[in-house]
Design an enzyme around this catalytic site. Structure first.
Site, PDB file in Angstrom:
ATOM      1  N   GLU A  15       9.148 -33.263  72.003  1.00  0.00           N
ATOM      2  CA  GLU A  15       7.743 -33.058  72.358  1.00  0.00           C
ATOM      3  C   GLU A  15       7.442 -33.838  73.627  1.00  0.00           C
ATOM      4  OE1 GLU A  15       4.200 -33.289  69.556  1.00  0.00           O
ATOM      5  OE2 GLU A  15       3.841 -35.058  70.824  1.00  0.00           O
ATOM      6  N   HIS A  75       1.369 -26.178  72.447  1.00  0.00           N
ATOM      7  CA  HIS A  75       0.387 -26.549  71.437  1.00  0.00           C
ATOM      8  C   HIS A  75      -0.920 -25.813  71.728  1.00  0.00           C
ATOM      9  CE1 HIS A  75       2.266 -30.588  70.008  1.00  0.00           C
ATOM     10  NE2 HIS A  75       3.199 -29.800  70.509  1.00  0.00           N
ATOM     11  N   GLY A 106      -6.455 -29.716  65.688  1.00  0.00           N
ATOM     12  CA  GLY A 106      -6.711 -30.556  66.851  1.00  0.00           C
ATOM     13  C   GLY A 106      -7.766 -31.612  66.589  1.00  0.00           C
ATOM     14  N   ALA A 125      -6.449 -25.179  60.747  1.00  0.00           N
ATOM     15  CA  ALA A 125      -5.307 -24.585  61.435  1.00  0.00           C
ATOM     16  C   ALA A 125      -4.922 -23.248  60.811  1.00  0.00           C
ATOM     17  CB  ALA A 125      -4.117 -25.545  61.408  1.00  0.00           C
ATOM     18  N   TYR A 145       2.717 -32.668  56.845  1.00  0.00           N
ATOM     19  CA  TYR A 145       2.507 -34.109  56.735  1.00  0.00           C
ATOM     20  C   TYR A 145       3.250 -34.682  55.525  1.00  0.00           C
ATOM     21  CZ  TYR A 145      -1.037 -32.737  60.025  1.00  0.00           C
ATOM     22  OH  TYR A 145      -1.665 -32.205  61.120  1.00  0.00           O
ATOM     23  N   HIS A 149      -1.879 -35.095  54.912  1.00  0.00           N
ATOM     24  CA  HIS A 149      -2.886 -35.231  55.965  1.00  0.00           C
ATOM     25  C   HIS A 149      -3.904 -36.270  55.523  1.00  0.00           C
ATOM     26  CE1 HIS A 149      -6.185 -34.247  58.715  1.00  0.00           C
ATOM     27  NE2 HIS A 149      -5.293 -33.616  59.450  1.00  0.00           N
ATOM     28  N   GLN A 176       4.474 -34.433  60.990  1.00  0.00           N
ATOM     29  CA  GLN A 176       3.919 -35.644  61.589  1.00  0.00           C
ATOM     30  C   GLN A 176       5.006 -36.710  61.557  1.00  0.00           C
ATOM     31  OE1 GLN A 176       2.265 -37.548  63.576  1.00  0.00           O
ATOM     32  NE2 GLN A 176       0.227 -37.056  62.769  1.00  0.00           N
TER      33      GLN A 176
END
Length: 283
Positions: A15, A75, A106, A125, A145, A149, A176
């Protein structure tokens, strides 16, 4: 993810982010030329809250796709975006030769009022994934996640929403950051037991400065294991020793993931060429 998962090996991806300062922008292309030598399966490119760097993201992703011949994932977030904004952005991506996105809710832009936030057209999302699947030909990745999350009431609820996201059209997932592989393995057991079979790429953030715990890590909601906390306490005040220790921790974490057959390693490079290449050379 057809271009990003190889059944016979652990994938590698990176990334990057568009620099905030215009004078630093050219450096990202030098970084990309060098990291292309690592032969990553894909490179994802972020942008700021509310799409504040969307144009730069498209330019960089197009360079990755067209010039470097590496799968680029742009993204794309939905908070603060109308359907019209989103469609314009998707059209620009496809015209630039980019056909792969990471669909995210976001972060809320700092200047967005409560009224604007509560009236947004895409709440989650998954809503974005559904829209992209119905209105574009883009290939869609999603986020997940391992420690849930931070807004989810519990892991089971978060996993139900994840399954909805995949059923809506996400064909791969990127996690994540996490620092304790035990969380990831537990998460994967639950993911597969729910019938979620898409590739899951493990997000790894090298902690090379003590300050990262107060910024990036705290925002992610990721827990810090004692081994990493002790490492920072020992080396945090010595810049070079801390960098070496952080790289060693990340390498050991990645090697363990590879031994457990993870689909892919997604390295949060932070645009740091030396750190990125050192880690990749050791794994």
């Amino acid at each position: 993810m057809s271009q990003t998962a190889k059944p016979d090996r652990t994938g590698l991806s990176l990334e990057i982010f568009p620099p905030k300062k215009e004078e630093e922008f050219d450096n990202i292309f030098s970084f990309l030329k060098e990291t292309a030598k690592l032969h990553p399966d894909f490179i994802s490119c972020t942008y700021g809250a509310g799409g504040s760097r969307a144009g730069k993201t498209i330019e960089i992703a197009s360079y990755i796709q067209k010039e470097l011949k590496i799968d680029a994932i742009a993204h794309i977030t939905c908070v603060g975006f109308t359907r019209e904004d989103l469609e314009r952005n998707c059209t620009a991506l496809q015209e630039a030769g980019v056909n792969h996105v990471l669909a995210l809710r976001g972060d809320r832009p700092k200047d967005m009022t409560d009224e604007q936030f509560n009236k947004r057209e895409f709440f989650y999302a998954t809503d974005l994934v559904r829209h992209l699947k119905s209105h574009t030909a883009l290939q869609i990745a999603g986020a997940c996640y391992p420690e849930k999350h931070f807004e989810a009431p519990d892991m089971d609820t978060d996993l139900r929403h994840l399954k909805e996201k995949v059923e809506a059209g996400a064909t791969s997932l990127i996690t994540q950051m996490f620092f304790d592989n035990t969380y990831f393995y537990r998460f994967m057991d639950k993911v597969r037991s729910l019938g979620i079979e898409v590739p899951v790429h493990a997000g790894i953030m090298p902690i090379t400065t003590a300050g990262q715990l107060g910024t990036t890590v705290s925002l992610s909601g990721s827990s810090v294991p004692k081994e990493l906390a002790d490492l920072i306490a020992t080396y945090g005040e010595n810049k070079e020793d801390m960098r070496k220790a952080g790289i060693d921790f990340a390498v050991r974490q990645i090697r363990d993931l590879k031994e457990h057959g993870v689909d892919g390693i997604h390295l949060y490079s932070m645009n740091k060429l030396k750190t990125t290449t050192e880690i990749c050379s050791q794994i």
